[in-house]
Design a protein around this motif. Structure first.
Motif, mmCIF file in Angstrom:
data_model
loop_
_atom_site.group_PDB
_atom_site.id
_atom_site.type_symbol
_atom_site.label_atom_id
_atom_site.label_comp_id
_atom_site.label_asym_id
_atom_site.label_seq_id
_atom_site.Cartn_x
_atom_site.Cartn_y
_atom_site.Cartn_z
ATOM 1 N N LEU A 50 0.996 -0.965 0.199
ATOM 2 C CA LEU A 50 -0.495 0.200 -0.401
ATOM 3 C C LEU A 50 0.699 0.812 -0.408
ATOM 4 O O LEU A 50 2.080 1.464 0.718
ATOM 5 C CB LEU A 50 -0.633 0.272 1.273
ATOM 6 C CG LEU A 50 -2.358 -0.997 1.248
ATOM 7 C CD1 LEU A 50 -2.375 -1.521 2.843
ATOM 8 C CD2 LEU A 50 -3.103 -0.713 0.240
ATOM 9 N N SER A 107 -12.470 7.667 -10.643
ATOM 10 C CA SER A 107 -12.492 5.935 -11.138
ATOM 11 C C SER A 107 -12.393 6.741 -13.218
ATOM 12 O O SER A 107 -13.927 7.326 -12.932
ATOM 13 C CB SER A 107 -12.764 4.848 -10.852
ATOM 14 O OG SER A 107 -12.981 3.964 -12.031
ATOM 15 N N LEU A 118 -7.323 9.392 -7.768
ATOM 16 C CA LEU A 118 -7.228 8.590 -9.104
ATOM 17 C C LEU A 118 -7.502 6.801 -8.745
ATOM 18 O O LEU A 118 -6.283 6.698 -8.226
ATOM 19 C CB LEU A 118 -6.788 8.712 -9.926
ATOM 20 C CG LEU A 118 -6.553 9.954 -10.940
ATOM 21 C CD1 LEU A 118 -5.742 10.147 -12.155
ATOM 22 C CD2 LEU A 118 -8.283 10.187 -11.145
ATOM 23 N N VAL A 165 -9.007 -3.263 -14.582
ATOM 24 C CA VAL A 165 -7.982 -2.413 -14.034
ATOM 25 C C VAL A 165 -7.224 -1.916 -14.527
ATOM 26 O O VAL A 165 -6.531 -2.848 -15.870
ATOM 27 C CB VAL A 165 -7.802 -4.012 -12.934
ATOM 28 C CG1 VAL A 165 -6.345 -3.409 -11.977
ATOM 29 C CG2 VAL A 165 -9.187 -4.567 -12.288
ATOM 30 N N LEU A 166 -5.847 -1.087 -14.527
ATOM 31 C CA LEU A 166 -5.655 -0.621 -14.598
ATOM 32 C C LEU A 166 -3.968 -0.976 -13.761
ATOM 33 O O LEU A 166 -4.277 -0.671 -12.918
ATOM 34 C CB LEU A 166 -4.703 1.198 -14.953
ATOM 35 C CG LEU A 166 -6.411 1.397 -16.058
ATOM 36 C CD1 LEU A 166 -6.294 3.429 -16.415
ATOM 37 C CD2 LEU A 166 -6.341 0.498 -17.460
ATOM 38 N N THR A 167 -2.944 -1.094 -14.604
ATOM 39 C CA THR A 167 -1.439 -1.209 -13.510
ATOM 40 C C THR A 167 -1.414 0.714 -11.961
ATOM 41 O O THR A 167 -0.055 0.112 -11.394
ATOM 42 C CB THR A 167 -0.424 -1.042 -14.485
ATOM 43 O OG1 THR A 167 0.089 -0.196 -15.133
ATOM 44 C CG2 THR A 167 -0.661 -2.966 -15.434
ATOM 45 N N GLY A 168 -1.875 1.641 -12.990
ATOM 46 C CA GLY A 168 -1.901 2.480 -11.601
ATOM 47 C C GLY A 168 -2.366 3.672 -12.703
ATOM 48 O O GLY A 168 -2.821 3.743 -14.090
ATOM 49 N N GLY A 169 -2.376 4.988 -11.929
ATOM 50 C CA GLY A 169 -3.335 5.672 -12.080
ATOM 51 C C GLY A 169 -3.235 6.362 -13.049
ATOM 52 O O GLY A 169 -3.891 7.381 -13.479
ATOM 53 N N TYR A 214 -0.477 0.203 -8.451
ATOM 54 C CA TYR A 214 -0.920 -0.794 -8.154
ATOM 55 C C TYR A 214 -1.964 -1.358 -6.791
ATOM 56 O O TYR A 214 -2.855 -1.979 -6.573
ATOM 57 C CB TYR A 214 -0.198 -2.078 -8.542
ATOM 58 C CG TYR A 214 -1.464 -3.333 -8.606
ATOM 59 C CD1 TYR A 214 -2.220 -3.677 -10.019
ATOM 60 C CD2 TYR A 214 -1.030 -4.151 -7.381
ATOM 61 C CE1 TYR A 214 -3.337 -4.611 -9.143
ATOM 62 C CE2 TYR A 214 -2.485 -5.384 -7.612
ATOM 63 C CZ TYR A 214 -3.375 -5.758 -8.240
ATOM 64 O OH TYR A 214 -3.461 -6.896 -8.347
ATOM 65 N N GLU A 215 -0.575 -1.185 -5.954
ATOM 66 C CA GLU A 215 -1.322 -1.360 -4.505
ATOM 67 C C GLU A 215 -2.678 -0.638 -3.706
ATOM 68 O O GLU A 215 -2.852 -1.134 -3.162
ATOM 69 C CB GLU A 215 -0.175 -0.663 -2.815
ATOM 70 C CG GLU A 215 1.488 -0.757 -3.791
ATOM 71 C CD GLU A 215 1.858 -0.422 -5.137
ATOM 72 O OE1 GLU A 215 1.993 0.326 -5.428
ATOM 73 O OE2 GLU A 215 2.937 -0.564 -4.990
#
Ligand SMILES: O=C(NCc1ccc(CNCc2ncc[nH]2)cc1)c1csc2nc[nH]c(=O)c12
Length: 246
Positions: free
Chosen positions: A61, A132, A87, A137-141, A115-116
């Motif tokens: 996290l 959102s 985000l 699901v993305l790997t990051g914002g 991702y965390e």
């Protein structure tokens, strides 16, 4: 508008905003983008920005300290008030209405997660909004942030050239766009609707409105049911339904 972005991958923001419309916007100071790496605000000797979750579980996290310190530093540098937007997949859904709402601010502060996910205290005590960009699901914002920045920036007066207008694109009037055609009038045997060559602008506008209604009805019934229909619209819809059932 000034947009401060907090991210672990500042270099991701270089090229997408050095091109075309956005470059024009930054060149004539309509939009100013400041990118900060919040790892610079992790002061422990390992510059740790994430840690494992209390209670166990997979993944890491993002720690609260670096994010709080980064935002506080950005606001110390420039105290102009701004929404602090997280985000995240848990945010409210971004759409044209949210883009219009965000475009009214003189400044935005955007935090890109990874991702965390975030420590809840970031969500509760630092962020003022959470967005959102869709149910995937993305790997990051970061890419989500670029989508938000793009959609908001084009609504800022002067960003779009005189030719373009954000008024009549899809989702601006609640309808999908009608079909568009340009030269040649016939391409590989495929012609274009005669009405568009007629010069009769009343008929052309009628055709365009009808095709927008037809397309929205067919592809996005969820949008269609939200649109207030005028008497004329209702007549067009009747014609469409008659044609579809013919
Ligand atoms: O940051 C974003 N995505 C990265 C991401 C993906 C999955 C998870 C799940 N958490 C895993 C976890 N929690 C605790 C421990 N491990 C969190 C963050 C994102 C920003 S806006 C947006 N809009 C649509 N889709 C998106 O993915 C996004």
């Amino acid at each position: 508008m000034k947009i401060d972005v907090l991210t672990l991958f500042p270099e991701m923001f270089q090229s997408p905003f050095e091109e075309s419309i956005f470059k024009r916007a930054t060149d004539n100071n309509l939009v100013r983008l400041e990118i900060y790496n919040f790892r610079d605000f992790a002061h422990d000797k390992h510059h740790a920005v994430d840690d494992s979750p209390y209670g166990g579980g997979a993944g890491m996290l993002l720690k609260p300290e670096p994010l709080f310190e980064a935002v506080e530093d950005v606001l110390r540098e420039d105290p102009t008030p701004a929404p602090i937007i997280l985000l995240s997949p848990q945010g409210r859904s971004f759409n044209q209405e949210v883009a219009r709402e965000l475009a009214k601010h003189e400044r935005l502060i955007i935090i890109c997660g990874h991702y965390e996910g975030f420590d809840e205290r970031v969500r509760e005590h630092l962020a003022t909004d959470e967005i959102s960009i869709g149910d995937f699901v993305l790997t990051g914002g970061e890419l989500a942030a670029m989508v938000v920045i793009d959609a908001v920036s084009r609504l800022i007066p002067g960003v779009l050239g005189s030719g373009e207008s954000s008024q009549d694109d899809s989702h601006s009037n609640g309808l999908l766009e009608h079909p568009h055609y340009t030269r040649p009038p016939v391409f590989r045997g495929w012609g274009i609707p005669d009405v568009l060559l007629s010069g009769n602008h009343a008929q052309i506008n009628r055709w365009r409105r009808k095709e927008s209604l037809r397309r929205t009805l067919k592809r996005r019934p969820d949008m269609f049911e939200k649109i207030p229909l005028s008497k004329t619209d209702r007549k067009l819809v009747d014609e469409i339904l008659a044609e579809e059932n013919a």
